[in-house]
Design a protein around this motif. Structure first.
Motif, PDB file in Angstrom:
ATOM      1  N   ARG A 107     -85.830 -78.519 -27.624  1.00 43.95           N
ATOM      2  CA  ARG A 107     -85.333 -77.193 -27.975  1.00 43.95           C
ATOM      3  C   ARG A 107     -85.452 -76.182 -26.839  1.00 43.95           C
ATOM      4  O   ARG A 107     -84.839 -75.124 -26.861  1.00 43.95           O
ATOM      5  CB  ARG A 107     -86.112 -76.656 -29.182  1.00 43.95           C
ATOM      6  N   GLY A 108     -86.299 -76.475 -25.850  1.00 42.24           N
ATOM      7  CA  GLY A 108     -86.558 -75.532 -24.791  1.00 42.24           C
ATOM      8  C   GLY A 108     -87.654 -74.533 -25.187  1.00 42.24           C
ATOM      9  O   GLY A 108     -88.139 -74.559 -26.323  1.00 42.24           O
ATOM     10  N   PRO A 109     -88.060 -73.652 -24.252  1.00 40.29           N
ATOM     11  CA  PRO A 109     -87.515 -73.589 -22.897  1.00 40.29           C
ATOM     12  C   PRO A 109     -88.156 -74.625 -21.974  1.00 40.29           C
ATOM     13  O   PRO A 109     -89.386 -74.732 -21.909  1.00 40.29           O
ATOM     14  CB  PRO A 109     -87.865 -72.169 -22.446  1.00 40.29           C
ATOM     15  N   LEU A 181     -79.926 -78.475 -20.763  1.00 35.53           N
ATOM     16  CA  LEU A 181     -80.255 -78.188 -22.158  1.00 35.53           C
ATOM     17  C   LEU A 181     -79.422 -77.002 -22.622  1.00 35.53           C
ATOM     18  O   LEU A 181     -79.520 -75.906 -22.068  1.00 35.53           O
ATOM     19  CB  LEU A 181     -81.745 -77.881 -22.320  1.00 35.53           C
ATOM     20  N   LEU A 182     -78.608 -77.211 -23.647  1.00 40.19           N
ATOM     21  CA  LEU A 182     -77.784 -76.164 -24.230  1.00 40.19           C
ATOM     22  C   LEU A 182     -78.226 -75.928 -25.667  1.00 40.19           C
ATOM     23  O   LEU A 182     -78.576 -76.872 -26.382  1.00 40.19           O
ATOM     24  CB  LEU A 182     -76.312 -76.562 -24.206  1.00 40.19           C
ATOM     25  N   GLN A 183     -78.199 -74.678 -26.103  1.00 36.97           N
ATOM     26  CA  GLN A 183     -78.622 -74.348 -27.463  1.00 36.97           C
ATOM     27  C   GLN A 183     -77.784 -73.190 -27.993  1.00 36.97           C
ATOM     28  O   GLN A 183     -77.476 -72.244 -27.262  1.00 36.97           O
ATOM     29  CB  GLN A 183     -80.109 -73.987 -27.502  1.00 36.97           C
ATOM     30  N   ILE A 184     -77.410 -73.281 -29.264  1.00 38.70           N
ATOM     31  CA  ILE A 184     -76.652 -72.222 -29.914  1.00 38.70           C
ATOM     32  C   ILE A 184     -77.142 -72.102 -31.358  1.00 38.70           C
ATOM     33  O   ILE A 184     -77.458 -73.108 -31.994  1.00 38.70           O
ATOM     34  CB  ILE A 184     -75.136 -72.504 -29.875  1.00 38.70           C
ATOM     35  N   GLY A 185     -77.259 -70.879 -31.849  1.00 39.45           N
ATOM     36  CA  GLY A 185     -77.755 -70.715 -33.216  1.00 39.45           C
ATOM     37  C   GLY A 185     -77.819 -69.263 -33.623  1.00 39.45           C
ATOM     38  O   GLY A 185     -77.261 -68.368 -32.963  1.00 39.45           O
ATOM     39  N   GLN A 201     -78.579 -79.563 -27.429  1.00 42.24           N
ATOM     40  CA  GLN A 201     -78.133 -80.787 -26.771  1.00 42.24           C
ATOM     41  C   GLN A 201     -78.791 -80.870 -25.408  1.00 42.24           C
ATOM     42  O   GLN A 201     -78.649 -79.972 -24.583  1.00 42.24           O
ATOM     43  CB  GLN A 201     -76.614 -80.827 -26.625  1.00 42.24           C
ATOM     44  N   ILE A 202     -79.517 -81.955 -25.165  1.00 43.44           N
ATOM     45  CA  ILE A 202     -80.171 -82.164 -23.883  1.00 43.44           C
ATOM     46  C   ILE A 202     -79.568 -83.395 -23.233  1.00 43.44           C
ATOM     47  O   ILE A 202     -79.385 -84.430 -23.877  1.00 43.44           O
ATOM     48  CB  ILE A 202     -81.705 -82.309 -24.040  1.00 43.44           C
ATOM     49  N   SER A 210     -80.000 -82.343 -31.464  1.00 39.63           N
ATOM     50  CA  SER A 210     -80.908 -82.036 -32.571  1.00 39.63           C
ATOM     51  C   SER A 210     -80.438 -80.775 -33.267  1.00 39.63           C
ATOM     52  O   SER A 210     -79.775 -79.918 -32.677  1.00 39.63           O
ATOM     53  CB  SER A 210     -82.350 -81.874 -32.078  1.00 39.63           C
ATOM     54  N   LEU A 211     -80.801 -80.670 -34.532  1.00 34.26           N
ATOM     55  CA  LEU A 211     -80.494 -79.490 -35.340  1.00 34.26           C
ATOM     56  C   LEU A 211     -81.785 -79.010 -35.985  1.00 34.26           C
ATOM     57  O   LEU A 211     -82.451 -79.771 -36.689  1.00 34.26           O
ATOM     58  CB  LEU A 211     -79.469 -79.827 -36.411  1.00 34.26           C
ATOM     59  N   ARG A 212     -82.112 -77.751 -35.732  1.00 33.02           N
ATOM     60  CA  ARG A 212     -83.301 -77.167 -36.343  1.00 33.02           C
ATOM     61  C   ARG A 212     -82.901 -76.221 -37.465  1.00 33.02           C
ATOM     62  O   ARG A 212     -82.032 -75.363 -37.292  1.00 33.02           O
ATOM     63  CB  ARG A 212     -84.142 -76.398 -35.326  1.00 33.02           C
TER      64      ARG A 212
END
Length: 275
Positions: A107-109, A181-185, A201-202, A210-212
């Motif tokens: 999930r990062g960072p 690593l990309l993340q959107i939410g 997405q890594i 993954s989906l949180r």
């Protein structure tokens, strides 16, 4: 705000999983100074010390940067904290700081995690700008542990009332396949409940998605119940239920249970102070 501001959180945590015990100390303390003009300063320390049967691990970052406030945005030069950390929207995963750290590779960072395994001081520069409800920025960080890893980051967040939407990315130039690593939410922070979701997405030599899913409810002003789920492509999912009881003086107690598919349950209990 102009002048000096100071705050943070410290916590002592105990974890139990199938008879294996672990103690952890987690701290995140920051100070910020703004002159009301061009110059300012940001400094913070985030640390996690793990003490288990296999020995101890100390993961510590020291961030300190001179901040230049201009009409083109705010520039931080020195060893600035990553923007994907300071502008993060989603809360920590579960009540366990250890589990939150262990799942951060999905999930990062990634910049903060990589810096902690470095010498803890990561030089770089960041820039951020706010226009109305939109905040965006980018940063560059160099890990000086001998591997000479360069990390680029970018983030954009939009606040519309109680709802905040975000998109972020980190790119690490490493030996072998580079890491992205990309993340959107988004997170909806209502008066008594929060609900949020983030897709990540890594990419290294393989691609992992993954989906949180996150939700919390304030039973009373001092007691919050929360649930977390991390659904991982081609791997075991992680589920967590926890509760936090906070006092007016900043003291809090929290704990919960987590389940990793195909593995034993993990139970955590901790006490901390927020100021």
């Amino acid at each position: 705000a102009n002048g000096l501001s100071f705050g943070g959180t410290v916590k002592l945590e105990y974890l139990d999983s199938a008879g294996s015990h672990l103690w952890a100390f987690d701290g995140d303390v920051a100070a910020s100074w703004r002159s009301g003009g061009l110059l300012g300063f940001d400094a913070s320390v985030d640390t996690t010390y793990l003490d288990g049967s296999g020995g101890g691990d100390d993961l510590t970052n020291i961030w300190a940067a001179l901040v230049l406030s201009t009409g083109a945005g705010e520039f931080a030069v020195g060893a600035p904290r990553p923007l994907v950390d300071t502008l993060a929207v989603m809360p920590k995963f579960s009540s366990s700081r250890v589990l939150d750290l262990q799942t951060s590779f999905l999930r990062g960072p990634i910049t903060s995690v990589a810096s902690a395994s470095d010498n803890g001081v990561t030089p770089g520069v960041t820039w951020k700008q706010t226009t109305g409800n939109l905040t965006f920025g980018a940063g560059y960080h160099h890990l000086n542990d001998g591997d000479n890893v360069d990390i680029l980051e970018g983030i954009m967040r939009y606040e519309a009332g109680a709802t905040t939407l975000f998109i972020s990315g980190e790119f690490a130039d490493v030996a072998g396949p580079n890491l992205t690593l990309l993340q959107i939410g988004g997170l909806h922070d209502a008066e008594r409940f929060d609900i949020g979701a983030a897709f990540s997405q890594i990419e290294t030599s393989d691609t992992a998605r993954s989906l949180r899913l996150y939700g919390s409810f304030d039973v009373m002003p001092s007691l919050t119940l929360r649930g977390d789920a991390l659904l991982i492509q081609h791997a075991s999912d992680i589920y967590s239920i926890s509760a936090t009881y906070g006092m007016d003086n900043g003291l809090f107690v929290e704990g919960g249970g987590s389940k990793i598919g195909g593995s034993d349950e993990i139970y955590d209990i901790g006490v901390g102070f927020k100021f």
